[in-house]
Write a protein that holds these residues in place. Structure first.
Motif, PDB file in Angstrom:
ATOM      1  N   ASP A   1      16.655  57.158  26.599  1.00 44.08           N
ATOM      2  CA  ASP A   1      16.913  58.375  27.370  1.00 44.08           C
ATOM      3  C   ASP A   1      17.343  59.511  26.439  1.00 44.08           C
ATOM      4  OD1 ASP A   1      17.761  60.339  29.040  1.00 44.08           O
ATOM      5  OD2 ASP A   1      19.232  59.128  30.120  1.00 44.08           O
TER       6      ASP A   1
ATOM      7  N   TYR B   1      19.352  65.320  31.471  1.00 37.24           N
ATOM      8  CA  TYR B   1      19.748  64.973  32.833  1.00 37.24           C
ATOM      9  C   TYR B   1      20.776  63.854  32.770  1.00 37.24           C
ATOM     10  CZ  TYR B   1      18.894  63.008  37.556  1.00 37.24           C
ATOM     11  OH  TYR B   1      19.004  62.516  38.823  1.00 37.24           O
ATOM     12  N   GLN B   2      21.741  63.859  33.693  1.00 35.07           N
ATOM     13  CA  GLN B   2      22.753  62.802  33.637  1.00 35.07           C
ATOM     14  C   GLN B   2      22.147  61.419  33.894  1.00 35.07           C
ATOM     15  OE1 GLN B   2      22.600  65.105  36.026  1.00 35.07           O
ATOM     16  NE2 GLN B   2      23.340  64.369  38.011  1.00 35.07           N
ATOM     17  N   GLY B   3      21.076  61.410  34.673  1.00 29.02           N
ATOM     18  CA  GLY B   3      20.350  60.158  34.899  1.00 29.02           C
ATOM     19  C   GLY B   3      19.279  59.968  33.838  1.00 29.02           C
TER      20      GLY B   3
ATOM     21  N   ASP C   1      16.778  62.799  27.513  1.00 31.60           N
ATOM     22  CA  ASP C   1      16.572  63.978  28.354  1.00 31.60           C
ATOM     23  C   ASP C   1      17.867  64.769  28.565  1.00 31.60           C
ATOM     24  OD1 ASP C   1      18.075  62.741  30.334  1.00 31.60           O
ATOM     25  OD2 ASP C   1      16.319  61.870  31.320  1.00 31.60           O
TER      26      ASP C   1
HETATM   27 CA   LIG Z   1      19.703  61.363  30.626  1.00 26.15          CA
END
Ligand SMILES: [Ca+2]
Length: 429
Positions: free
Chosen positions: A336, A340-342, A338
């Protein structure tokens, strides 16, 4: 017996051919294995033959039962004939006319019974002949199908893929060296340790595009991990009929090798057959240490719009900023990177230069027919199709996509008008 032999040989062939089917089921990616090989035909006829097998076997069993029945009947008739012959001899020898008449009437009854049994046998024989001829016909069809199947399987399963002899650092150099046919070529970028196979799209004017990504029919699953996106997956074909991701490492080597910058062209076809494109100047994929970061200088032009610059979906004022792709690192479900928190890549089931998350998403899930809903998108319910938001909504998935690159100095030759707009991306010039 002939039928049995045919059946046995057919079954043997079925089991042989079903082992030659092609699949894209490997969970892990082995760099030197599978990629670049070409065996596109799934020999579905083998399944068809396998389906036929129980029907033929049942018919054969029935055939043997009837044959046995007839053998028994014939045996009974033979016994009757012997009995009748004995009775006649006995009657001749007899002196009493009463006994003779009685014997004669017995014989008459026997003859009648015998006749009835013959008629019955004849109808059974007729039925048997019909069954036999039907079976022979079916066997013949199966045999022909098996021959066709064998020929079909032999052709592509042999390693007969045509790889063009000219090589170069990219497809443009190959075209410069005289290649005028699109197809599979080996390239060796400046920093590459060894050459690798690419599909070159070469036109009559001598423009040579190096193709990086291809979606066509959803035959390849793009939900892969970091290693797989790094090394590439899918199938390269000499006639450009297959889907693949060339691989981040190869894209890095190709895009960073030259003093002449590259144009990245994204070509898309929607489900109405409309074709549009978007071009990006000074396209580069960074090294793995920088998580294969995507950079370009500016949107060079095209009629599909600049979805790499993000899109204002109307949900939040920051939509456009958080869905742009210039300067993003590559993310996969297991890595990950990105904003984004997810985990965008995990939620959307693909690897891509995710932000929070995307307005352009060419590695998304393949949706037949294009339109899909939150429900179709599975457990997370986010827009996970093949998206280009400046053309179609994020709930519309493209039918075909191509990502390809060419040195920028070839663009004037290809007749493309540069619709140059300088957006605030990295490395503005
Ligand atoms: Ca993320």
């Amino acid at each position: 017996m002939v039928i049995l032999q045919v059946a046995i040989s057919l079954f043997a062939l079925c089991s042989l051919t079903s082992a030659q089917t092609r699949g894209d089921y490997s969970e892990t990616c082995v760099p030197s294995d599978g990629f670049g090989k070409y065996c596109p035909t799934t020999c579905g006829v083998a399944d068809y033959l396998q389906r036929y097998r129980p029907v033929v076997e049942t018919d054969l069993d029935r055939l043997y039962d009837i044959l046995e029945e007839i053998t028994n009947l014939t045996k009974g008739t033979e016994e009757k004939v012997v009995y009748m012959r004995d009775s006649a001899t006995h009657a001749k020898k007899s002196v009493s006319p009463d006994i003779y008449i009685k014997k004669s009437s017995n014989m008459l009854e026997d003859i009648l019974r015998f006749e009835r049994s013959i008629i019955e046998q004849e109808s059974q024989i007729y039925e048997l002949e019909q069954l036999l001829s039907a079976n022979e016909k079916r066997m013949l069809q199966l045999k022909q199908m098996a021959i066709q199947l064998e020929q079909k399987c032999q052709q592509p399963c042999e390693d007969t893929v045509k790889i063009q002899p000219i090589t170069g650092k990219d497809c443009q150099e190959i075209a410069n060296r005289g290649a005028r046919t699109s197809g599979l070529y080996f390239v060796k970028p400046a920093a590459a340790k060894e050459q690798f196979l690419v599909y070159c799209e070469i036109d009559s004017t001598g423009s040579g595009w190096t193709v990086l990504q291809r979606r066509r029919d959803g035959s390849v699953d793009f939900n892969k991990n970091w290693i797989q996106f790094k090394e590439g997956f899918g199938y390269l074909s000499p006639d450009d009929t297959t889907e693949y991701w060339l691989g981040n490492e190869k894209m890095h080597l190709l895009s960073t090798q030259s003093s002449i910058p590259y144009i990245l062209r994204i070509e898309m076809v929607d489900w109405d057959g409309v074709r549009k494109h978007a071009d990006y100047a000074m396209f580069k994929v960074g090294p793995e240490a920088d998580m294969y970061r995507l950079t370009y200088a500016y949107y060079y032009g095209g009629d599909a719009g600049d979805a790499f610059d993000g899109f204002d979906f109307g949900d939040d004022p920051s939509d456009k900023f958080y869905t742009s792709h210039n300067g993003m690192q590559f993310s996969t479900s297991d890595k990950d990177n990105d904003k984004y928190q997810g985990n965008c890549a995990k939620q959307d089931g693909s690897g891509w230069w995710m932000n929070r998350c995307h307005a352009a998403h060419l590695n998304g899930k393949y949706y037949q027919g294009g339109r899909y809903t939150e429900k179709d998108a599975g457990q997370y319910g986010y827009d996970n199709g093949i998206i280009w938001a400046t053309w179609h909504s994020r709930w519309y998935s493209m039918k075909e996509t191509t990502m390809k690159m060419i040195p920028i100095n070839r663009m004037s030759v290809t007749g493309q008008q540069a619709n140059v707009k300088n957006f605030g991306g990295l490395g503005d010039i």
